[in-house]
Scaffold this motif. Structure first.
Motif, PDB file in Angstrom:
ATOM      1  N   GLU A   1       0.863  -1.192   0.000  1.00 57.48           N
ATOM      2  CA  GLU A   1       0.000   0.000   0.000  1.00 57.48           C
ATOM      3  C   GLU A   1       0.887   1.226   0.000  1.00 57.48           C
ATOM      4  OE1 GLU A   1      -2.877   0.393   3.149  1.00 57.48           O
ATOM      5  OE2 GLU A   1      -3.255  -1.766   3.159  1.00 57.48           O
ATOM      6  N   GLY A   2       0.268   2.363  -0.333  1.00 63.38           N
ATOM      7  CA  GLY A   2       1.004   3.620  -0.299  1.00 63.38           C
ATOM      8  C   GLY A   2       1.783   3.853  -1.583  1.00 63.38           C
ATOM      9  N   ALA A   3       2.678   4.821  -1.560  1.00 65.19           N
ATOM     10  CA  ALA A   3       3.418   5.197  -2.763  1.00 65.19           C
ATOM     11  C   ALA A   3       4.817   5.654  -2.399  1.00 65.19           C
ATOM     12  CB  ALA A   3       2.678   6.317  -3.501  1.00 65.19           C
ATOM     13  N   ILE A   4       5.703   5.532  -3.366  1.00 68.51           N
ATOM     14  CA  ILE A   4       7.054   6.052  -3.224  1.00 68.51           C
ATOM     15  C   ILE A   4       7.376   6.857  -4.478  1.00 68.51           C
ATOM     16  CG2 ILE A   4       8.060   3.890  -4.102  1.00 68.51           C
ATOM     17  CD1 ILE A   4      10.450   4.488  -2.177  1.00 68.51           C
ATOM     18  N   HIS A   5       7.888   8.056  -4.265  1.00 65.45           N
ATOM     19  CA  HIS A   5       8.216   8.949  -5.373  1.00 65.45           C
ATOM     20  C   HIS A   5       9.715   9.220  -5.347  1.00 65.45           C
ATOM     21  CE1 HIS A   5       3.883   9.686  -5.706  1.00 65.45           C
ATOM     22  NE2 HIS A   5       3.885   9.852  -4.391  1.00 65.45           N
ATOM     23  N   ARG A   6      10.367   8.981  -6.480  1.00 67.26           N
ATOM     24  CA  ARG A   6      11.797   9.256  -6.608  1.00 67.26           C
ATOM     25  C   ARG A   6      12.005  10.395  -7.590  1.00 67.26           C
ATOM     26  NH1 ARG A   6      10.890   3.937  -6.918  1.00 67.26           N
ATOM     27  NH2 ARG A   6      11.603   2.628  -5.185  1.00 67.26           N
ATOM     28  N   GLN A   7      12.945  11.262  -7.287  1.00 68.92           N
ATOM     29  CA  GLN A   7      13.252  12.364  -8.179  1.00 68.92           C
ATOM     30  C   GLN A   7      13.670  11.821  -9.543  1.00 68.92           C
ATOM     31  OE1 GLN A   7      16.849  15.179  -7.766  1.00 68.92           O
ATOM     32  NE2 GLN A   7      15.288  16.142  -6.472  1.00 68.92           N
ATOM     33  N   ALA A   8      13.240  12.464 -10.614  1.00 64.28           N
ATOM     34  CA  ALA A   8      13.574  12.014 -11.967  1.00 64.28           C
ATOM     35  C   ALA A   8      15.091  11.926 -12.134  1.00 64.28           C
ATOM     36  CB  ALA A   8      12.985  12.974 -12.994  1.00 64.28           C
ATOM     37  N   GLY A   9      15.553  10.803 -12.697  1.00 70.38           N
ATOM     38  CA  GLY A   9      16.979  10.618 -12.934  1.00 70.38           C
ATOM     39  C   GLY A   9      17.795  10.318 -11.697  1.00 70.38           C
ATOM     40  N   LEU A  10      17.128   9.969 -10.605  1.00 70.88           N
ATOM     41  CA  LEU A  10      17.821   9.726  -9.336  1.00 70.88           C
ATOM     42  C   LEU A  10      18.820   8.578  -9.453  1.00 70.88           C
ATOM     43  CD1 LEU A  10      17.830  10.437  -6.222  1.00 70.88           C
ATOM     44  CD2 LEU A  10      16.277   8.494  -5.955  1.00 70.88           C
ATOM     45  N   THR A  11      20.050   8.820  -8.983  1.00 72.41           N
ATOM     46  CA  THR A  11      21.071   7.772  -8.909  1.00 72.41           C
ATOM     47  C   THR A  11      21.281   7.419  -7.434  1.00 72.41           C
ATOM     48  OG1 THR A  11      22.198   8.564 -10.889  1.00 72.41           O
ATOM     49  CG2 THR A  11      23.461   7.153  -9.413  1.00 72.41           C
ATOM     50  N   ILE A  12      21.164   6.128  -7.128  1.00 70.95           N
ATOM     51  CA  ILE A  12      21.310   5.648  -5.752  1.00 70.95           C
ATOM     52  C   ILE A  12      22.554   4.788  -5.647  1.00 70.95           C
ATOM     53  CG2 ILE A  12      20.270   4.287  -3.890  1.00 70.95           C
ATOM     54  CD1 ILE A  12      17.533   4.935  -4.998  1.00 70.95           C
ATOM     55  N   GLY A  13      23.371   5.044  -4.640  1.00 75.24           N
ATOM     56  CA  GLY A  13      24.499   4.183  -4.306  1.00 75.24           C
ATOM     57  C   GLY A  13      24.144   3.368  -3.073  1.00 75.24           C
ATOM     58  N   TYR A  14      24.290   2.054  -3.152  1.00 71.32           N
ATOM     59  CA  TYR A  14      23.854   1.162  -2.068  1.00 71.32           C
ATOM     60  C   TYR A  14      25.049   0.438  -1.461  1.00 71.32           C
ATOM     61  CZ  TYR A  14      21.620  -2.917   0.118  1.00 71.32           C
ATOM     62  OH  TYR A  14      21.227  -3.892   0.998  1.00 71.32           O
ATOM     63  N   VAL A  15      25.138   0.471  -0.145  1.00 69.47           N
ATOM     64  CA  VAL A  15      26.172  -0.264   0.593  1.00 69.47           C
ATOM     65  C   VAL A  15      25.466  -1.353   1.405  1.00 69.47           C
ATOM     66  CG1 VAL A  15      28.008  -0.139   2.319  1.00 69.47           C
ATOM     67  CG2 VAL A  15      27.655   1.770   0.732  1.00 69.47           C
ATOM     68  N   PRO A  16      25.586  -2.618   0.979  1.00 73.95           N
ATOM     69  CA  PRO A  16      24.894  -3.701   1.698  1.00 73.95           C
ATOM     70  C   PRO A  16      25.567  -3.988   3.035  1.00 73.95           C
ATOM     71  CG  PRO A  16      26.283  -4.617  -0.012  1.00 73.95           C
ATOM     72  CD  PRO A  16      26.367  -3.120  -0.159  1.00 73.95           C
ATOM     73  N   GLN A  17      24.866  -4.758   3.854  1.00 79.06           N
ATOM     74  CA  GLN A  17      25.392  -5.086   5.175  1.00 79.06           C
ATOM     75  C   GLN A  17      26.594  -6.031   5.088  1.00 79.06           C
ATOM     76  OE1 GLN A  17      23.605  -7.189   9.215  1.00 79.06           O
ATOM     77  NE2 GLN A  17      22.250  -5.985   7.939  1.00 79.06           N
ATOM     78  N   HIS A  18      26.556  -6.948   4.139  1.00 82.78           N
ATOM     79  CA  HIS A  18      27.625  -7.947   4.018  1.00 82.78           C
ATOM     80  C   HIS A  18      28.090  -8.033   2.569  1.00 82.78           C
ATOM     81  CE1 HIS A  18      26.885  -9.374   8.083  1.00 82.78           C
ATOM     82  NE2 HIS A  18      25.610  -9.530   7.783  1.00 82.78           N
ATOM     83  N   LEU A  19      29.346  -8.409   2.410  1.00 85.39           N
ATOM     84  CA  LEU A  19      29.904  -8.696   1.093  1.00 85.39           C
ATOM     85  C   LEU A  19      30.129 -10.201   1.007  1.00 85.39           C
ATOM     86  CD1 LEU A  19      31.203  -7.842  -1.596  1.00 85.39           C
ATOM     87  CD2 LEU A  19      33.341  -7.464  -0.357  1.00 85.39           C
ATOM     88  N   HIS A  20      29.378 -10.863   0.140  1.00 82.11           N
ATOM     89  CA  HIS A  20      29.475 -12.318   0.008  1.00 82.11           C
ATOM     90  C   HIS A  20      30.340 -12.647  -1.213  1.00 82.11           C
ATOM     91  CE1 HIS A  20      26.454 -12.895   3.108  1.00 82.11           C
ATOM     92  NE2 HIS A  20      25.692 -12.013   2.479  1.00 82.11           N
TER      93      HIS A  20
END
Length: 261
Positions: free
Chosen positions: A59-78
């Motif tokens: 339910e609900g919605a999520i809005h991301r700015q146009a052209g958004l670039t996300i860098g993700y750092v996970p908890q573990h490196l497998h």
């Protein structure tokens, strides 16, 4: 005023009818450091997976700015322990040009490890490598899941210092999950206390006095956090040692390199 990078409106996630995240409202803008805390099973990782777009909302919605670039750092490196892999090769696998990879490694303080084996890195070096991989994409938003996982207490302080410095330099937004309450209270601008729903949110110094925070984490933790802060007037090196004095800036940044869980 610029539009938020990400906006969550009544974001809800259910798994087989069981609520994991319940009607979350959140805005993240450039320059923000927002830390999500909460007990195990509170829905923290589910929430950031929704931000990343890999967990659909019920339910609900999520809005991301146009052209958004996300860098993700996970908890573990497998990684396969038998797979030979240098830092340079690991960064190249991201598909980012070599010059951008080297720049990101320098920004996180591990540029000298280009030829080192990823398998032989310390906990702090490995987390900085993961951060460099996320930075190489020149993100508008950094999303970090327990960025100080496996790092000793002084190294944690240095890592949170670095995250603030990168936010200032890149003017990106930051969302991170953390269990390191003492350290993160000094490293963040806003805290979101989650237990499926938002129990409380606000500036760190206010959160420690909130009845919902006290109910979730206990009176002793709240009291220790309330007296924990001190002015940030120095810098840490890669290992968390104090290396230089600095002037207090307009934000009165705080540091907490000597706390206990």
């Amino acid at each position: 005023m610029t539009d938020p990078l990400v906006t969550l409106d009544n974001a809800t996630v259910r798994f087989d009818g069981v609520i994991a995240v319940d009607h979350i409202n959140l805005k993240v803008s450039r320059g923000d450091i927002i830390t999500i805390i909460g007990p195990n099973g509170a829905g923290k990782t589910t929430l950031i997976k929704a931000v990343l777009g890999i967990q659909p909302l019920s339910e609900g919605a999520i809005h991301r700015q146009a052209g958004l670039t996300i860098g993700y750092v996970p908890q573990h490196l497998h990684l396969q322990p038998t797979l030979p892999l240098t830092v340079k090769r690991f960064m190249a696998l991201s598909g980012v040009p070599a010059a951008a990879c080297r720049e990101a490694l320098e920004q996180t303080g591990v540029g000298h490890l280009l030829a080192a084996s990823v398998h032989h890195l310390s906990g702090g070096e490995r987390q900085r490598l993961l951060l460099a991989r996320a930075l190489a994409r020149k993100p508008d938003l950094l999303v970090l899941d327990e960025p100080a996982q496996g790092v000793d207490i002084n190294g944690q302080a240095a890592l949170y210092d670095l995250i603030r410095q990168l936010r200032d330099r890149l003017h990106c937004g930051v969302i991170m999950i953390s269990h390191d309450l003492h350290l993160v209270m000094a490293a963040t601008d806003k805290v979101l206390c989650l237990n499926q729903h938002v129990c409380c949110s606000g500036h760190p110094e206010d959160i420690s006095r909130d009845p919902a925070f006290i109910e979730t984490f206990g009176q002793s933790v709240a009291e220790s956090l309330a007296v924990y802060h001190h002015r940030h007037n120095h810098q840490h090196n890669l290992h968390g040692d104090v290396v230089a004095a600095g002037d207090s800036d307009s934000e009165h940044r705080e540091c907490s390199g000597h706390g206990h869980h």
